[in-house]
Design a protein around this motif. Structure first.
Motif, PDB file in Angstrom:
ATOM      1  N   VAL A 122       0.819  -1.334  -0.012  1.00  0.00           N
ATOM      2  CA  VAL A 122      -0.297   0.074   0.035  1.00  0.00           C
ATOM      3  C   VAL A 122       0.528   1.174  -0.224  1.00  0.00           C
ATOM      4  CG1 VAL A 122      -1.571   1.476   1.393  1.00  0.00           C
ATOM      5  CG2 VAL A 122      -2.237  -1.861   1.693  1.00  0.00           C
ATOM      6  N   GLU A 123       2.118   0.743   0.723  1.00  0.00           N
ATOM      7  CA  GLU A 123       2.614   2.677   1.520  1.00  0.00           C
ATOM      8  C   GLU A 123       4.272   2.030   0.923  1.00  0.00           C
ATOM      9  OE1 GLU A 123       2.196   5.304   3.820  1.00  0.00           O
ATOM     10  OE2 GLU A 123      -0.100   5.431   3.048  1.00  0.00           O
ATOM     11  N   LEU A 124       4.388   1.178  -0.447  1.00  0.00           N
ATOM     12  CA  LEU A 124       5.911   0.851  -0.261  1.00  0.00           C
ATOM     13  C   LEU A 124       6.267   0.393  -1.248  1.00  0.00           C
ATOM     14  CD1 LEU A 124       7.728  -1.125   1.296  1.00  0.00           C
ATOM     15  CD2 LEU A 124       6.996  -2.880   0.120  1.00  0.00           C
ATOM     16  N   ASP A 125       7.612   0.996  -2.022  1.00  0.00           N
ATOM     17  CA  ASP A 125       7.992   0.910  -3.847  1.00  0.00           C
ATOM     18  C   ASP A 125       9.149  -0.382  -3.112  1.00  0.00           C
ATOM     19  OD1 ASP A 125       9.995   0.598  -5.448  1.00  0.00           O
ATOM     20  OD2 ASP A 125      10.010   2.836  -4.898  1.00  0.00           O
ATOM     21  N   VAL A 126       7.800  -1.844  -4.101  1.00  0.00           N
ATOM     22  CA  VAL A 126       9.026  -2.984  -3.958  1.00  0.00           C
ATOM     23  C   VAL A 126       9.983  -3.028  -4.829  1.00  0.00           C
ATOM     24  CG1 VAL A 126       8.320  -5.205  -4.504  1.00  0.00           C
ATOM     25  CG2 VAL A 126       6.115  -4.320  -3.800  1.00  0.00           C
ATOM     26  N   ALA A 127      10.626  -2.100  -5.459  1.00  0.00           N
ATOM     27  CA  ALA A 127      12.289  -2.160  -5.822  1.00  0.00           C
ATOM     28  C   ALA A 127      12.692  -2.048  -5.268  1.00  0.00           C
ATOM     29  CB  ALA A 127      11.821  -0.959  -7.305  1.00  0.00           C
ATOM     30  N   THR A 128      12.323  -0.760  -4.186  1.00  0.00           N
ATOM     31  CA  THR A 128      14.055  -0.590  -3.347  1.00  0.00           C
ATOM     32  C   THR A 128      13.487  -1.251  -1.836  1.00  0.00           C
ATOM     33  OG1 THR A 128      12.934   1.754  -3.025  1.00  0.00           O
ATOM     34  CG2 THR A 128      14.018   1.610  -4.857  1.00  0.00           C
ATOM     35  N   GLY A 129      12.343  -1.551  -1.625  1.00  0.00           N
ATOM     36  CA  GLY A 129      12.096  -1.710  -0.524  1.00  0.00           C
ATOM     37  C   GLY A 129      11.817  -0.781   0.522  1.00  0.00           C
ATOM     38  N   ARG A 130      11.789   0.299   0.088  1.00  0.00           N
ATOM     39  CA  ARG A 130      11.543   1.159   0.946  1.00  0.00           C
ATOM     40  C   ARG A 130      10.172   1.739   0.245  1.00  0.00           C
ATOM     41  NH1 ARG A 130      16.114   4.404  -1.503  1.00  0.00           N
ATOM     42  NH2 ARG A 130      17.826   3.804  -0.558  1.00  0.00           N
ATOM     43  N   ARG A 131       9.829   3.469   1.931  1.00  0.00           N
ATOM     44  CA  ARG A 131       8.679   3.625   1.234  1.00  0.00           C
ATOM     45  C   ARG A 131       8.141   4.106   0.700  1.00  0.00           C
ATOM     46  NH1 ARG A 131       4.936   7.826   5.877  1.00  0.00           N
ATOM     47  NH2 ARG A 131       3.799   7.731   4.815  1.00  0.00           N
ATOM     48  N   GLY A 132       6.813   4.146  -0.552  1.00  0.00           N
ATOM     49  CA  GLY A 132       6.281   4.766  -1.418  1.00  0.00           C
ATOM     50  C   GLY A 132       4.781   5.637  -1.482  1.00  0.00           C
ATOM     51  N   VAL A 133       4.627   5.545  -2.096  1.00  0.00           N
ATOM     52  CA  VAL A 133       3.561   6.708  -2.514  1.00  0.00           C
ATOM     53  C   VAL A 133       2.220   5.819  -2.235  1.00  0.00           C
ATOM     54  CG1 VAL A 133       2.509   8.287  -3.491  1.00  0.00           C
ATOM     55  CG2 VAL A 133       5.581   8.562  -3.557  1.00  0.00           C
ATOM     56  N   ARG A 331      -7.651  10.125   4.368  1.00  0.00           N
ATOM     57  CA  ARG A 331      -7.392   9.637   3.535  1.00  0.00           C
ATOM     58  C   ARG A 331      -8.466   7.929   2.677  1.00  0.00           C
ATOM     59  NH1 ARG A 331      -2.329   6.186   5.919  1.00  0.00           N
ATOM     60  NH2 ARG A 331      -3.730   4.834   6.830  1.00  0.00           N
ATOM     61  N   LEU A 332      -7.907   7.705   2.122  1.00  0.00           N
ATOM     62  CA  LEU A 332      -8.621   6.598   1.257  1.00  0.00           C
ATOM     63  C   LEU A 332      -8.571   4.858   1.839  1.00  0.00           C
ATOM     64  CD1 LEU A 332     -11.510   5.958  -1.149  1.00  0.00           C
ATOM     65  CD2 LEU A 332      -9.066   5.649  -2.443  1.00  0.00           C
ATOM     66  N   GLY A 333      -9.419   4.190   2.370  1.00  0.00           N
ATOM     67  CA  GLY A 333      -8.664   3.100   2.951  1.00  0.00           C
ATOM     68  C   GLY A 333      -7.855   2.124   2.035  1.00  0.00           C
ATOM     69  N   ARG A 334      -7.126   1.088   2.451  1.00  0.00           N
ATOM     70  CA  ARG A 334      -7.155   0.229   1.543  1.00  0.00           C
ATOM     71  C   ARG A 334      -7.861  -0.638   0.910  1.00  0.00           C
ATOM     72  NH1 ARG A 334      -3.910  -5.316   3.738  1.00  0.00           N
ATOM     73  NH2 ARG A 334      -3.456  -6.256   2.389  1.00  0.00           N
ATOM     74  N   LEU A 335      -9.102  -0.277   1.065  1.00  0.00           N
ATOM     75  CA  LEU A 335      -9.935  -2.006   0.694  1.00  0.00           C
ATOM     76  C   LEU A 335     -10.662  -1.365  -0.383  1.00  0.00           C
ATOM     77  CD1 LEU A 335     -11.624  -4.164   3.251  1.00  0.00           C
ATOM     78  CD2 LEU A 335      -9.613  -4.222   2.031  1.00  0.00           C
ATOM     79  N   PRO A 336     -10.837   0.239  -0.773  1.00  0.00           N
ATOM     80  CA  PRO A 336     -11.424   0.874  -1.396  1.00  0.00           C
ATOM     81  C   PRO A 336     -10.283   1.508  -2.222  1.00  0.00           C
ATOM     82  CG  PRO A 336     -11.498   2.438   0.105  1.00  0.00           C
ATOM     83  CD  PRO A 336     -11.777   0.861   1.116  1.00  0.00           C
ATOM     84  N   LEU A 337      -8.946   1.352  -1.899  1.00  0.00           N
ATOM     85  CA  LEU A 337      -7.420   1.750  -2.759  1.00  0.00           C
ATOM     86  C   LEU A 337      -7.917   0.861  -3.481  1.00  0.00           C
ATOM     87  CD1 LEU A 337      -5.695   3.893  -3.709  1.00  0.00           C
ATOM     88  CD2 LEU A 337      -4.616   3.045  -2.536  1.00  0.00           C
ATOM     89  N   VAL A 338      -7.733  -0.817  -3.288  1.00  0.00           N
ATOM     90  CA  VAL A 338      -7.348  -1.405  -4.225  1.00  0.00           C
ATOM     91  C   VAL A 338      -8.563  -1.596  -5.317  1.00  0.00           C
ATOM     92  CG1 VAL A 338      -7.224  -4.361  -4.349  1.00  0.00           C
ATOM     93  CG2 VAL A 338      -5.390  -2.715  -2.803  1.00  0.00           C
TER      94      VAL A 338
END
Ligand code: PLP
Length: 465
Positions: A122-133, A331-338
């Protein structure tokens, strides 16, 4: 000789009220105790007993233990039935706020099934393993589809409008035409949202006519005007002696005075309804291209996704909204975001037909008629008389100005249509129609394809009862 005072009638009534333990052991409550547990049913019993005690104080005879435990069992059933259940929408209103507006596409349901029972990036950049947008895909997709520089998603459009006003106009003036100080339903009232944001409402023009000159005058009187808010009055229509400037005219005026034009679009159409034989409705793209600095809209109306709100427009203004503390609260919840991401993906890949709202709104009347004719034929085989009638459905959800859509319905007649409608609602799944001129109408336009069999079976049950 002293005589004992006779017991007061109220005391006698209170003594006749059954005790908690006696009620809990009664057969009427066995199912409730099995389903909810003894502790929660005890709480329901105490709640009911308190009401009975108040009635006794007022001189009313208390119910006996059987009647009282049946009342508690009824409260337990009502509690369990208050959950959200699947219903068959045969009201003809495609975007029905009481029915949760847009049903999700299979693509969105699959995305939820795939990610919501697990951890998600949800808030992770999988490529870098860092926090994402958070919401990066949804926001980029919305900006691209709307032809805007940037976008921000929040939990509904009421929140989007509130956030934009708070971020851009708190402590300053916001101009709104008197013809747009509307209530949208569900308690969204433009003047109240504006007051909550901290902006100062400056009313312009009259209810039916607001001219460019009126805005110009107001801007001259309000040197500290932050923005002009233009509200799309989606759920009602003014006709006759009405006038208001076009969006580009208003945008030009705002720019000359250093103010922003913000459009509350409501419906959020990312496709042009007019190109699908639907009544004209401004689209997100036309609002952006027409010069609105920011456009706010719902993602669960014409867009056809989950509950959510979107803000699209100029990057620096979207950034101001994103930085505002309210953005975190809204902020939008995770389920509606997906679900929103999957819905927007249907637009990106051009597969609009897979969105149930789009499919329902654009189904040709002949296709709706053919479907309703099939229901009536199946009912006739079961000995149930019904006929196909031409009706007018509605888009709903503050969209397409409640313009009627040509549709067809099953017409069910009977001695007591209210009772028939109630039996249809009491079934599993409940079927919702509408009553018109002593008949129950089940409108085919809003019924999902997957609900055909459930609808016919429900009519058979309700007609035979
Ligand atoms: C529906 C609507 C809203 C409220 O949107 P929600 O997503 O229900 O919060 C606000 N403004 C307009 C013009 C609308 O049509």
């Amino acid at each position: 000789m002293a005589r004992m005072a006779p017991p007061s009638p109220v005391a006698a009534l209170l003594r006749r009220i059954p005790k908690v333990d006696e009620l809990l052991g009664r057969p009427e409550l066995a199912v409730a105790v099995g389903r909810l547990g003894r502790e929660r049913v005890t709480a329901l019993v105490r709640h009911e007993l308190a009401a009975v005690r108040r009635e006794a104080q007022a001189g009313r005879e208390p119910p006996d233990a059987a009647a009282l435990s049946e009342r508690v069992a009824g409260a337990a059933r009502a509690l369990l039935a208050s959950r959200v259940r699947r219903v068959v929408n045969a009201t003809g209103v495609v975007l029905h706020t009481n029915l949760g507006r847009a049903p999700l596409s299979e693509r969105a349901v699959a995305a939820l099934a795939a990610t919501s029972g697990a951890y998600g990036s949800v808030e992770l950049d999988v490529a870098t393993g860092r926090r994402g947008v958070r919401a990066a895909f949804a926001e980029r997709a919305l900006a691209a589809l709307g032809g805007a520089e940037d976008a921000l998603v929040v939990n509904n459009n009421a929140g989007a409008v509130l956030l934009v006003l708070a971020a851009l106009a708190a402590g300053r003036a916001a101009l709104v035409s008197r013809g747009e100080l509307v209530e949208i339903g569900g308690g969204f009232r433009v003047p109240e949202v504006l007051a909550c944001s901290g902006a100062r409402l400056c009313e312009v023009g009259t209810t039916n006519r607001t001219r460019l000159g009126d805005y110009e005058q107001a801007l001259a009187n309000e040197p500290d005007c932050a923005l002009i808010l233009r509200v799309h009055p989606g759920n009602f229509r003014q006709t006759g002696f009405v006038e208001r400037p076009t969006l580009p005219e208003l945008a030009g005026l705002a720019a000359r005075h250093g103010a922003w034009l913000v459009k509350d679009l409501g419906g959020g159409a990312l496709f042009d309804p007019a190109r699908h034989d639907l009544p004209g409705e401004p689209t997100v793209q036309s609002a952006v291209a027409g010069g609105a600095a920011l456009v706010c809209f719902s993602t669960d109306k014409l867009l056809g996704g989950p509950q959510g709100g979107a803000i699209v427009g100029r990057a620096e203004l979207v950034a101001r909204a994103r930085r505002h503390p309210l953005a975190r609260a809204l902020r939008l919840g995770r389920l509606p975001l997906v679900a929103l991401e999957a819905t927007l993906d249907s637009y990106l890949s051009g597969d609009l037909a897979e969105l149930p709202v789009f499919a329902a709104l654009t189904a040709p009347p002949e296709a709706v008629r053919a479907r309703v004719e099939r229901w009536v034929a199946t009912l006739a085989e079961q000995g149930i008389a019904a006929r196909v009638v031409a009706v007018e459905g509605a888009t709903g959800g503050g969209a397409l100005a409640e313009m009627p859509l040509a549709s067809f319905a099953v017409e069910l007649r009977g001695d007591d249509v209210e009772a028939l409608a109630a039996r249809l609602r009491a079934g599993e799944p409940p079927v919702l129609g509408r009553i018109h001129e002593s008949a129950v109408l089940l409108d085919g336009r809003s019924v999902l394809a997957a609900d055909d069999d459930a609808l016919v079976a429900a009519v058979v049950r309700a007609s035979r009862a």
